[in-house]
Design a protein around this motif. Structure first.
Motif, PDB file in Angstrom:
ATOM      1  N   VAL A   1     -28.159  23.595  -5.760  1.00  0.00           N
ATOM      2  CA  VAL A   1     -27.163  22.571  -6.037  1.00  0.00           C
ATOM      3  C   VAL A   1     -26.894  22.455  -7.532  1.00  0.00           C
ATOM      4  O   VAL A   1     -27.797  22.625  -8.357  1.00  0.00           O
ATOM      5  CB  VAL A   1     -27.572  21.189  -5.466  1.00  0.00           C
ATOM      6  CG1 VAL A   1     -27.859  21.282  -3.969  1.00  0.00           C
ATOM      7  CG2 VAL A   1     -28.771  20.629  -6.192  1.00  0.00           C
ATOM      8  N   LEU A   2     -25.652  22.141  -7.832  1.00  0.00           N
ATOM      9  CA  LEU A   2     -25.212  21.856  -9.202  1.00  0.00           C
ATOM     10  C   LEU A   2     -24.275  20.662  -9.096  1.00  0.00           C
ATOM     11  O   LEU A   2     -23.118  20.792  -8.696  1.00  0.00           O
ATOM     12  CB  LEU A   2     -24.498  23.069  -9.794  1.00  0.00           C
ATOM     13  CG  LEU A   2     -23.871  22.914 -11.180  1.00  0.00           C
ATOM     14  CD1 LEU A   2     -24.904  22.534 -12.226  1.00  0.00           C
ATOM     15  CD2 LEU A   2     -23.149  24.201 -11.589  1.00  0.00           C
ATOM     16  N   VAL A   3     -24.786  19.478  -9.407  1.00  0.00           N
ATOM     17  CA  VAL A   3     -24.037  18.238  -9.221  1.00  0.00           C
ATOM     18  C   VAL A   3     -23.747  17.614 -10.583  1.00  0.00           C
ATOM     19  O   VAL A   3     -24.669  17.314 -11.344  1.00  0.00           O
ATOM     20  CB  VAL A   3     -24.816  17.251  -8.328  1.00  0.00           C
ATOM     21  CG1 VAL A   3     -24.066  15.925  -8.223  1.00  0.00           C
ATOM     22  CG2 VAL A   3     -25.025  17.845  -6.946  1.00  0.00           C
ATOM     23  N   HIS A   4     -22.487  17.446 -10.875  1.00  0.00           N
ATOM     24  CA  HIS A   4     -22.038  16.902 -12.156  1.00  0.00           C
ATOM     25  C   HIS A   4     -22.637  17.673 -13.333  1.00  0.00           C
ATOM     26  O   HIS A   4     -23.029  17.096 -14.355  1.00  0.00           O
ATOM     27  CB  HIS A   4     -22.358  15.416 -12.274  1.00  0.00           C
ATOM     28  CG  HIS A   4     -21.580  14.550 -11.326  1.00  0.00           C
ATOM     29  ND1 HIS A   4     -20.206  14.597 -11.253  1.00  0.00           N
ATOM     30  CD2 HIS A   4     -21.971  13.639 -10.404  1.00  0.00           C
ATOM     31  CE1 HIS A   4     -19.788  13.738 -10.333  1.00  0.00           C
ATOM     32  NE2 HIS A   4     -20.841  13.156  -9.806  1.00  0.00           N
ATOM     33  N   GLY A   5     -22.713  18.994 -13.176  1.00  0.00           N
ATOM     34  CA  GLY A   5     -23.276  19.813 -14.237  1.00  0.00           C
ATOM     35  C   GLY A   5     -22.382  20.941 -14.702  1.00  0.00           C
ATOM     36  O   GLY A   5     -22.654  21.562 -15.736  1.00  0.00           O
ATOM     37  N   VAL A   6     -21.317  21.218 -13.965  1.00  0.00           N
ATOM     38  CA  VAL A   6     -20.395  22.284 -14.384  1.00  0.00           C
ATOM     39  C   VAL A   6     -19.868  22.004 -15.786  1.00  0.00           C
ATOM     40  O   VAL A   6     -19.771  22.898 -16.629  1.00  0.00           O
ATOM     41  CB  VAL A   6     -19.225  22.425 -13.380  1.00  0.00           C
ATOM     42  CG1 VAL A   6     -18.164  23.388 -13.905  1.00  0.00           C
ATOM     43  CG2 VAL A   6     -19.735  22.903 -12.025  1.00  0.00           C
TER      44      VAL A   6
END
Length: 281
Positions: free
Chosen positions: A121-126
């Motif tokens: 998961v990559l949440v609010h990290g792009v």
């Protein structure tokens, strides 16, 4: 979902210490974690899963709800390159530290040799990955070592004044960091279609995607006014101070999460090798 959310608030969020970081409200961390919990309802998380989180950050904002959702038999491997200051304190206070394996790593070069995770998961990290090349490289690494990839990020859309207040202040961050340090950080939000293209360019096949309204306050656009005082270019400093003052007045009256776009993807199948074709002698 409502009952689960209430249980998460009672069993976990109530244990998160209140913060003393004005002008942010004392419960800002609890609210941010609740938003991540709402985001993660779109991810296929089940108890017992082995989950990789990219960009956990110093406050473990997504790590805590992830660790709650995977249950006692699940594990979260939380990866970040540098930001760990409050991580131990917060995950321990939540009572979930034993479900988490923190690892100081560069997400562009993960050390795992094969698919070891049920979900990455990559949440609010792009927005923290600084450029498109890095974004694609990190997503490619996630696809390489996980069966499924879940990505979520705020979108550059405002459906009310509170969402616009967030966007106006947030959109100054990229310019401020560039003026201070000579490189971008906290990139402007990408439309969902652009995020989909990143995933496809990284070698992913999109299973499902969508957008939703978190319907919560959002405080993390804030950046102290003193930062502008360190900018050497006088003209740029004056311009950013003027824009910050105007945006901060609106933010102070109330800011809200803009719509969040999310994507669930899987790796594309590898093409058959030349030696694997049938019909040869």
């Amino acid at each position: 979902m409502l009952a689960n959310e209430e249980k998460f608030e009672r069993d976990v969020l109530s244990k998160i210490p209140l913060r003393n970081e004005p002008p942010l409200p004392s419960d800002w961390l609890r609210i941010e974690m609740l938003e991540r919990f709402r985001v993660l309802r779109f991810a296929p998380i089940r108890e017992g899963m082995n989950v990789l989180e990219i960009g956990c950050g110093a406050h473990a904002i997504t790590t805590v709800p992830l660790a709650y959702l995977v249950g006692e038999t699940g594990r979260v491997v939380a990866v970040d390159k540098a930001r760990w200051r409050f991580f131990e304190e917060i995950t321990s206070a939540a009572g979930l530290r034993h479900r988490i394996i923190p690892m100081k790593l560069d997400a562009r070069e993960l050390p795992f040799p094969f698919k070891m995770f049920d979900l990455a998961v990559l949440v609010h990290g792009v927005r923290s990955l600084r450029n498109e090349e890095t974004i694609i490289k990190v997503i490619s690494e996630m696809l390489r070592i996980s069966e499924r990839v879940f990505i979520a990020e705020s979108m550059p859309v405002a459906n009310n004044e509170r969402q616009m207040a967030h966007l106006e202040l947030y959109n100054l961050r990229q310019e401020i960091f560039e003026a201070l340090f000579g490189e971008k950080d906290d990139l402007h939000y990408f439309p969902l279609e652009k995020l989909r293209k990143f995933v496809e360019r990284a070698g992913g096949k999109i299973i499902e995607s969508g957008a939703f309204e978190p319907a919560l306050p959002h405080y993390l656009a804030y950046i102290p006014r003193e930062y502008m005082g360190r900018i050497k270019d006088e003209k740029k400093r004056a311009e950013l101070l003027r824009r910050w003052d105007a945006a901060y007045k609106k933010w102070k009256r109330g800011a809200e999460y803009p719509p969040v776009g999310w994507i669930l993807a899987k790796p594309l199948p590898s093409p058959p090798s030349a030696g694997g074709t049938r019909g040869g002698r």
